[in-house]
Design a protein around this motif. Sequence first.
Motif, short mmCIF file in Angstrom:
data_model
loop_
_atom_site.label_atom_id
_atom_site.label_comp_id
_atom_site.label_asym_id
_atom_site.label_seq_id
_atom_site.Cartn_x
_atom_site.Cartn_y
_atom_site.Cartn_z
N ARG A 50 0.91 -1.26 -0.18
CA ARG A 50 -0.10 0.32 -0.24
C ARG A 50 0.92 1.30 -0.06
N LEU A 51 1.96 1.21 0.81
CA LEU A 51 2.81 2.48 0.67
C LEU A 51 3.45 2.67 -0.76
N ARG A 52 3.78 1.47 -1.08
CA ARG A 52 4.54 1.84 -2.27
C ARG A 52 3.60 2.50 -3.31
N GLY A 53 2.22 2.05 -3.30
CA GLY A 53 1.22 2.76 -4.16
C GLY A 53 1.12 4.04 -3.98
N LEU A 54 0.96 4.51 -2.62
CA LEU A 54 0.94 5.74 -2.21
C LEU A 54 2.05 6.80 -2.74
N ALA A 55 3.41 6.18 -2.58
CA ALA A 55 4.51 6.90 -3.03
C ALA A 55 4.45 7.12 -4.64
N GLN A 56 3.99 6.06 -5.22
CA GLN A 56 3.58 6.16 -6.71
C GLN A 56 2.62 7.02 -7.13
N GLN A 57 1.87 7.01 -6.36
CA GLN A 57 0.45 7.92 -6.78
C GLN A 57 0.95 9.31 -6.40
N HIS A 58 1.62 9.55 -5.21
CA HIS A 58 1.90 10.99 -4.97
C HIS A 58 3.46 11.22 -4.85
N ARG A 59 4.14 10.94 -5.74
CA ARG A 59 5.78 10.99 -5.84
C ARG A 59 6.06 12.32 -5.41
N ALA A 60 5.62 13.47 -5.60
CA ALA A 60 6.04 14.74 -5.28
C ALA A 60 6.24 14.99 -3.76
N THR A 61 5.15 14.42 -2.91
CA THR A 61 4.73 14.68 -1.81
C THR A 61 4.99 13.33 -0.86
N THR A 62 5.28 12.20 -1.23
CA THR A 62 5.29 11.05 -0.33
C THR A 62 6.46 10.15 -0.45
N ARG A 63 6.81 9.72 0.83
CA ARG A 63 8.11 8.74 0.47
C ARG A 63 7.62 7.91 1.72
N TYR A 64 8.51 6.60 1.82
CA TYR A 64 8.45 5.68 2.57
C TYR A 64 9.72 4.91 3.05
N LEU A 65 9.83 4.57 4.24
CA LEU A 65 10.86 3.54 4.54
C LEU A 65 10.64 2.31 5.06
N SER A 66 11.33 1.37 4.80
CA SER A 66 10.60 -0.04 5.34
C SER A 66 11.68 -0.77 5.92
N PHE A 67 11.45 -1.25 7.11
CA PHE A 67 12.56 -2.10 7.80
C PHE A 67 12.77 -3.46 7.71
N SER A 68 13.99 -4.09 7.77
CA SER A 68 14.05 -5.22 7.49
C SER A 68 13.42 -6.53 8.42
N ARG A 69 12.77 -5.92 9.72
CA ARG A 69 12.06 -6.61 10.46
C ARG A 69 11.41 -5.71 11.55
N ASN A 70 10.51 -6.42 12.36
CA ASN A 70 9.60 -5.56 13.24
C ASN A 70 10.83 -5.13 14.41
N PHE A 71 10.99 -3.66 14.13
CA PHE A 71 11.86 -3.25 15.41
C PHE A 71 11.20 -2.58 16.35
N GLY A 72 9.94 -2.03 16.32
CA GLY A 72 9.17 -1.30 17.21
C GLY A 72 8.89 0.08 16.93
N LYS A 73 8.04 0.89 17.55
CA LYS A 73 7.60 2.04 17.31
C LYS A 73 8.55 2.92 17.66
N GLU A 74 9.35 2.96 18.54
CA GLU A 74 10.33 3.91 18.83
C GLU A 74 11.37 4.21 17.76
N PRO A 75 12.08 2.86 17.28
CA PRO A 75 12.82 3.05 15.95
C PRO A 75 12.22 3.56 14.98
N ALA A 76 10.87 3.14 14.79
CA ALA A 76 9.97 3.81 13.66
C ALA A 76 10.17 5.24 13.58
N MET A 77 9.55 5.82 14.86
CA MET A 77 9.67 7.45 14.98
C MET A 77 11.03 7.85 14.77
N LEU A 78 11.84 7.09 15.21
CA LEU A 78 13.46 7.83 15.27
C LEU A 78 13.61 7.76 13.74
#
Length: 323
Positions: A50-78
């Motif tokens: 879904r995030l890939r699709g959103l980034a493709q649809q709104h390329r100028a204003t949207t980006r995403y990062l994806s972790f190699s596994r679940n690290f937790g919300k604290e690392p995600a916010m960081l």
Amino acid sequence: MKLSVVVPCYNEEAVVTRFDAALRAVLERLGVAYEVCYVDDGSADGTLARLRGLAQQHRATTRYLSFSRNFGKEPAMLAGLRAATGDAVILMDADLQHPPELIERMLDLYQLGHDQVVAKRSRDGDRRLRTALSRLYYRAVNTWVDVELTDGVGDFRLLSRKAVDALLSLPEYNRFSKGLFSWIGFDTVTFDYRNAARGAGETKWRFGALVNYGIDGMLSFNCRPLRLAIYAGLGLAALATVYTLWIIGAAVVGGVTAPGYVTLVAIIVGLGGLQMVMLGLIGEYIGRIYYETKRRPHFLLKEADGPPPAPETTDATAGSQAR
């Protein structure tokens, strides 16, 4: 002015598209330059697609990062804070419990000169037991920790660039953002909003996760439990001394008897339990030191749309670069 919106996601396939539409409608209406940075925390469902699709649809204003596994919300916010390039950054969840409509109020308060604009939710809809336990926890924790934690205040907030840079300058591995937000200080304003239900999906905060999070809050910003162990030891030593004197006095007056088996067992079990609690506290602090000394990264990226976040800098890496 440019606004960055950082959105950690974990198994939010069912709601992230609705959230993006609601968020984008608010941002477009406000007419502010913006970027939306999604952080996929190793989701096991179709969130990344879904995030890939959103980034493709709104390329100028949207980006995403994806972790190699679940690290937790604290690392995600960081990770999101490191990737954000805006003059102000908003942290919010993708489950629609953080209403995008409140962004306008946040920006108005930010324009008045506040570095942190914090949304405080009500307890409407929560179970009475959970509400009571939460209030009791915050009353207890604020007598222990060196920063002030407020019931109902979470990650949903706007941070100025100055506040973001201050957070990113804190190198610890064990991060408790509620405490870090309070610790950095700066001009802060809080406003209330009515608690909202999840748009879809299930909450990730089960009872066990909440207990562990509460323990993190108790231990992250103070050493008082260790000081309490000293006081408890001194108190028990004093009680033992008084009890010994009483036993000697009773033996002198009434002779030696041999009752007290139940009392002896109770004392042994009680002291053993207390010792285990104190050892557990010491072990928690030692474990945190252990993780800090490893200097592992907070997260590993599997995939990123656009430039990855700035790398972590530590004293060790700085020294190697200098050589």
